[in-house]
Design a protein around this motif. Structure first.
Motif, mmCIF file in Angstrom:
data_model
loop_
_atom_site.group_PDB
_atom_site.id
_atom_site.type_symbol
_atom_site.label_atom_id
_atom_site.label_comp_id
_atom_site.label_asym_id
_atom_site.label_seq_id
_atom_site.Cartn_x
_atom_site.Cartn_y
_atom_site.Cartn_z
ATOM 1 N N UNK A 1 12.474 30.925 104.843
ATOM 2 C CA UNK A 1 13.624 31.078 103.996
ATOM 3 C C UNK A 1 13.461 31.750 102.682
ATOM 4 N N UNK A 2 14.127 32.439 102.080
ATOM 5 C CA UNK A 2 13.924 33.257 100.802
ATOM 6 C C UNK A 2 13.366 32.527 99.747
ATOM 7 N N UNK A 3 13.881 31.311 99.456
ATOM 8 C CA UNK A 3 13.243 30.496 98.290
ATOM 9 C C UNK A 3 11.529 30.465 98.532
ATOM 10 N N UNK A 4 11.352 30.192 99.700
ATOM 11 C CA UNK A 4 9.708 29.787 99.873
ATOM 12 C C UNK A 4 9.182 31.323 99.925
ATOM 13 N N UNK A 5 9.737 32.279 100.521
ATOM 14 C CA UNK A 5 9.356 33.638 100.452
ATOM 15 C C UNK A 5 9.112 34.037 98.907
ATOM 16 N N UNK B 1 11.828 43.282 93.763
ATOM 17 C CA UNK B 1 11.116 43.714 94.799
ATOM 18 C C UNK B 1 12.311 43.393 96.108
ATOM 19 N N UNK B 2 12.562 44.845 96.852
ATOM 20 C CA UNK B 2 13.375 44.716 98.016
ATOM 21 C C UNK B 2 12.245 44.517 99.164
ATOM 22 N N UNK B 3 12.615 43.772 100.263
ATOM 23 C CA UNK B 3 11.846 43.603 101.362
ATOM 24 C C UNK B 3 12.605 44.136 102.750
ATOM 25 N N UNK B 4 11.999 44.849 103.618
ATOM 26 C CA UNK B 4 12.841 44.851 105.014
ATOM 27 C C UNK B 4 13.235 43.665 105.583
ATOM 28 N N UNK B 5 12.323 42.597 105.444
ATOM 29 C CA UNK B 5 12.739 41.288 106.495
ATOM 30 C C UNK B 5 11.708 40.299 105.799
ATOM 31 N N UNK B 6 12.448 38.981 105.754
ATOM 32 C CA UNK B 6 11.797 37.698 105.349
ATOM 33 C C UNK B 6 10.923 37.146 106.394
ATOM 34 N N UNK B 7 11.064 37.845 107.423
ATOM 35 C CA UNK B 7 10.173 37.249 108.568
ATOM 36 C C UNK B 7 10.449 35.832 109.364
ATOM 37 N N UNK B 8 11.815 35.494 109.037
ATOM 38 C CA UNK B 8 12.171 33.917 109.346
ATOM 39 C C UNK B 8 11.770 32.926 108.362
ATOM 40 N N UNK C 1 5.255 32.818 82.640
ATOM 41 C CA UNK C 1 6.523 33.726 82.466
ATOM 42 C C UNK C 1 6.987 34.845 83.072
ATOM 43 N N UNK C 2 6.879 34.701 84.525
ATOM 44 C CA UNK C 2 7.243 35.616 85.205
ATOM 45 C C UNK C 2 8.473 35.635 85.933
ATOM 46 N N UNK C 3 9.389 36.544 86.279
ATOM 47 C CA UNK C 3 10.595 36.409 86.978
ATOM 48 C C UNK C 3 10.638 37.470 88.206
ATOM 49 N N UNK C 4 10.935 37.158 89.354
ATOM 50 C CA UNK C 4 11.063 37.984 90.565
ATOM 51 C C UNK C 4 12.360 38.113 90.969
ATOM 52 N N UNK C 5 12.854 39.424 90.861
ATOM 53 C CA UNK C 5 14.307 39.662 91.548
ATOM 54 C C UNK C 5 14.196 39.984 93.039
ATOM 55 N N UNK C 6 14.291 39.123 93.830
ATOM 56 C CA UNK C 6 13.962 39.561 95.102
ATOM 57 C C UNK C 6 15.166 39.777 96.092
ATOM 58 N N UNK C 7 15.362 41.008 96.725
ATOM 59 C CA UNK C 7 16.572 41.415 97.625
ATOM 60 C C UNK C 7 16.048 41.622 98.991
ATOM 61 N N UNK C 8 16.571 40.920 100.061
ATOM 62 C CA UNK C 8 16.416 40.867 101.452
ATOM 63 C C UNK C 8 17.661 41.543 102.155
ATOM 64 N N UNK C 9 17.827 42.796 102.041
ATOM 65 C CA UNK C 9 19.339 43.322 102.567
ATOM 66 C C UNK C 9 19.337 43.124 104.122
ATOM 67 N N UNK C 10 18.438 43.054 104.831
ATOM 68 C CA UNK C 10 18.677 42.697 106.217
ATOM 69 C C UNK C 10 19.209 41.367 106.511
ATOM 70 N N UNK C 11 18.721 40.204 105.687
ATOM 71 C CA UNK C 11 19.317 38.829 105.798
ATOM 72 C C UNK C 11 20.377 38.570 105.107
#
Length: 230
Positions: free
Chosen positions: A92-96, A83-90, A113-123
């Motif tokens: 923390x990426x761990x909480x998000x 997943x890539x998101x335009x913003x974390x909205x303030x 047994x799920x894994x999420x690869x999260x990218x927030x390019x703005x932050x």
């Protein structure tokens, strides 16, 4: 016989007369609702194995990632979502990442047994969120190595496609038992960190040695002065 007195008439209650006690609760709810809405991050909808809400991936990379995720699930039942998101909205990426994984329900039932690869390019932040069932396999140390060595260098070069694809590939390799290379990398300490620790240890040792020498010299001088004075 004296007629009985007619019962006193009661004034009918006004509409809402007995609801006065609810006013403070309504006001409190009105105050807390905006805070709750502000605290809840905005999540993109789960549209597939790859959710490029930040629009940083090419269609070819999205297809490769989807195929990689499908092959991983077919082989191990583990679920990988990128997943890539335009913003974390303030947030923390761990909480998000934790909340997003729960919101989407990544993983197979009680296996978690799920894994999420999260990218927030703005932050300029990356996170690998791992379900409880996989924490012993895809450890924090391995996730850190993947991010630092496989993803971030490519991001710094402007290659989002390459970074995300390499990171997802590394995750798949570890979950399918081909983790020797990444475990070896995780076991190695960066040279600059090791050098810094050694240098700090040498400096501390020198200060301790100087302190002991000065203390010993002072004691000997004190004994001499005492003897001469006696």
């Amino acid at each position: 016989m004296t007629p009985a007195a007619a019962p006193a008439s009661r004034t009918p209650p006004r509409p809402g007369q007995h609801l006065w006690w609810a006013v403070p609760f309504v006001l409190l709810l009105g105050l807390l609702s905006p805070l709750a809405m502000a605290a809840a991050p905005a999540f993109p909808p789960l549209t597939g194995r790859v959710v490029d809400a930040a629009d940083i991936l090419s269609p070819q990379t999205e297809q490769q990632l989807a195929q990689l995720s499908a092959a991983l699930e077919a082989r191990s039942s583990d679920q990988l979502v990128v997943a890539t998101v335009p913003s974390l909205g303030g947030t923390d990426i761990a909480d998000y990442g934790y909340q997003l994984g729960r919101h989407w329900g990544i993983g197979t039932g009680k296996l978690s047994n799920g894994v999420l690869l999260l990218v927030a390019p703005a932050e300029r932040q990356v996170r690998i969120e791992v379900g409880y069932g996989l924490e012993g396999t895809l450890t924090d140390a391995l996730s850190s190595v993947i991010i630092r060595q496989a993803i971030v260098p490519r991001f710094k070069a402007g290659d989002y496609d390459g970074g995300v694809l390499r990171g997802a590939t590394a995750i798949s390799e570890i979950l399918t038992g081909d983790a020797a290379e990444w475990q070896a990398r995780a076991a190695q300490r960066p040279t600059h960190e090791g050098g810094g620790s050694i240098a700090l240890g040498i400096i501390v040792a020198i200060f301790v040695l100087v302190f002991i020498i000065n203390l010993s010299t002072a004691r000997r001088r004190s004994n001499r002065f005492g003897a001469l004075g006696g």
